[in-house]
Design a protein around this motif. Structure first.
Motif, PDB file in Angstrom:
ATOM      1  N   THR A  40     -25.514  -7.008 -23.203  1.00  0.00           N
ATOM      2  CA  THR A  40     -25.932  -8.387 -22.981  1.00  0.00           C
ATOM      3  C   THR A  40     -24.724  -9.317 -22.970  1.00  0.00           C
ATOM      4  N   ARG A  41     -24.940 -10.554 -22.494  1.00  0.00           N
ATOM      5  CA  ARG A  41     -23.860 -11.536 -22.501  1.00  0.00           C
ATOM      6  C   ARG A  41     -23.365 -11.793 -23.926  1.00  0.00           C
ATOM      7  N   GLU A  42     -24.309 -11.929 -24.869  1.00  0.00           N
ATOM      8  CA  GLU A  42     -23.917 -12.216 -26.248  1.00  0.00           C
ATOM      9  C   GLU A  42     -23.037 -11.104 -26.823  1.00  0.00           C
ATOM     10  N   VAL A  43     -23.416  -9.857 -26.560  1.00  0.00           N
ATOM     11  CA  VAL A  43     -22.644  -8.724 -27.093  1.00  0.00           C
ATOM     12  C   VAL A  43     -21.256  -8.675 -26.457  1.00  0.00           C
ATOM     13  N   LEU A  44     -21.179  -8.918 -25.154  1.00  0.00           N
ATOM     14  CA  LEU A  44     -19.882  -8.918 -24.475  1.00  0.00           C
ATOM     15  C   LEU A  44     -18.987 -10.030 -25.002  1.00  0.00           C
ATOM     16  N   GLN A  45     -19.563 -11.209 -25.171  1.00  0.00           N
ATOM     17  CA  GLN A  45     -18.781 -12.335 -25.657  1.00  0.00           C
ATOM     18  C   GLN A  45     -18.255 -12.066 -27.063  1.00  0.00           C
ATOM     19  N   THR A  46     -19.096 -11.461 -27.893  1.00  0.00           N
ATOM     20  CA  THR A  46     -18.669 -11.109 -29.248  1.00  0.00           C
ATOM     21  C   THR A  46     -17.589 -10.038 -29.226  1.00  0.00           C
ATOM     22  N   ALA A  47     -17.743  -9.052 -28.347  1.00  0.00           N
ATOM     23  CA  ALA A  47     -16.750  -7.976 -28.261  1.00  0.00           C
ATOM     24  C   ALA A  47     -15.376  -8.512 -27.869  1.00  0.00           C
TER      25      ALA A  47
END
Length: 355
Positions: A294-301
């Motif tokens: 997801t976008r949230e997971v990518l941004q956090t990564a």
């Protein structure tokens, strides 16, 4: 117990033909087999042997890491490489032992025959040495497959395991089904029987790789298991769907998708191509994508706090140049939207790691 294990194989067994696992050949399965065959043929012709040898160790490490990670092993590719080189690694002793066993097992690939019970038991003994008391022996007790605290599958009774495995191995030795399909059928049926007290998952994946490698030696060095790890939830889902339907077609379809992905990535690794030009930000994004995210997971990564900056500098450019794609392209704003690498993105990663 499903009909797959009882021998009641409606529509799949004629008089005198013996044991036959139930599976349906769907149009997608046929199309995937054709796609993989074409890609393997191209890879066989174009592969530079020297380049293949350089990539062999990299892919072997990825294979081992993927298979063991599915079972909860936390060691990284760097740590596995260090163990391979005889260096000391600070990690849980059991996880280090799992890696050592897997390295030995994959080194013995060429001496094992997939239809031979003796070799199957030896492979299990190699993989599970020092980890369980029953290494190299069929289980003596009942076993269930758990999801959280719930039993989702009760394996056949232990006293039936020798007969069931004998039937399955004899089928494997005599079937004229394409190895892409027969290896997937074997993998599913093996997991259904769950013949060992522990290590069934890694053994099933190892044996499917062995069946494929016997058909074409290139598969000894194609990291299918790392792609399975990236789609771990779908792997278990496909197993469960096949059990629910008494038909391994869902699992065959899943595995053919992963095999095709792995072959295409290996093709990109060994075939000289122009590296796609991407910005440093897009390169960072491609480097952290694992499967579908997801976008949230990518941004956090990526350690980014500003959503707008992430969208404008990372996500949008990667989508625009075709390095990544949406999993729900017709609903770009869906709350279930995720992103995955495209062939172009895989090509960039493959050539970047090769460099």
């Amino acid at each position: 117990m499903t009909p797959a294990m009882d021998g009641d194989l409606s529509g799949n067994q004629g008089a005198g033909t013996g044991y036959q696992p139930p599976y349906t050949i769907t149009p997608e399965i046929l199309n995937r087999v054709a796609e993989i065959s074409e890609a393997v043929g191209r890879l066989t012709v174009l592969a530079d042997q020297a380049r293949v040898l350089r990539l062999r160790r990299i892919n072997r490490i990825r294979t081992i890491r993927g298979s063991l990670a599915i079972e909860g092993n936390t060691l990284s590719e760097a740590q596995i490489t260090a163990i391979l080189e005889g260096k000391r690694v600070i990690a849980p002793p059991r996880e280090v032992q799992e890696v050592r066993n897997a390295l030995v097992a994959y080194d013995r690939f060429e001496r094992w025959r997939p239809e031979t019970e003796k070799d199957l038991l030896e492979a299990h003994r190699t993989l599970m040495s020092g980890l369980i008391d029953e290494a190299g022996m069929y289980r003596r007790g009942g076993v269930g497959v758990m999801a959280d605290s719930q039993v989702i599958h009760m394996a056949p009774p232990a006293d039936r395991v020798p007969q069931l495995m004998g039937d399955l191995l004899r089928w494997l030795a005599t079937t004229d089904t394409h190895p892409f399909i027969s290896s997937s059928v074997f993998h599913y049926e093996f997991e259904f029987i769950h013949p060992f007290a522990d290590g069934n998952g890694r053994m099933g994946r190892l044996w499917q790789g062995l069946i494929l490698a016997r058909w074409n030696p290139l598969f000894a060095d194609i990291p299918v298991e790392s792609l399975v790890f990236e789609h771990q939830a779908k792997y278990y889902q496909a197993l469960q769907e096949s059990t629910d339907q008494t038909d391994s077609a869902p699992f065959i379809t899943f595995m053919l998708r992963r095999i095709l992905d792995a072959v295409m990535i290996s093709d990109l690794q060994v075939t000289p191509q122009v590296t796609p030009q991407v910005t440093p930000q897009v390169g960072e994004l491609l480097s952290v994508i694992q499967g579908e995210m997801t976008r949230e997971v990518l941004q956090t990564a990526l350690g980014l706090l500003d959503r707008k900056s992430f969208h404008e500098r990372y996500l949008k450019p990667a989508l625009d140049d075709g390095s990544i794609a949406m999993t729900i392209p017709d609903k770009p704003n869906s709350r279930l939207q995720k992103y995955r690498l495209t062939d172009k993105g895989h090509q960039w990663l493959a050539q970047h790691s090769g460099g």
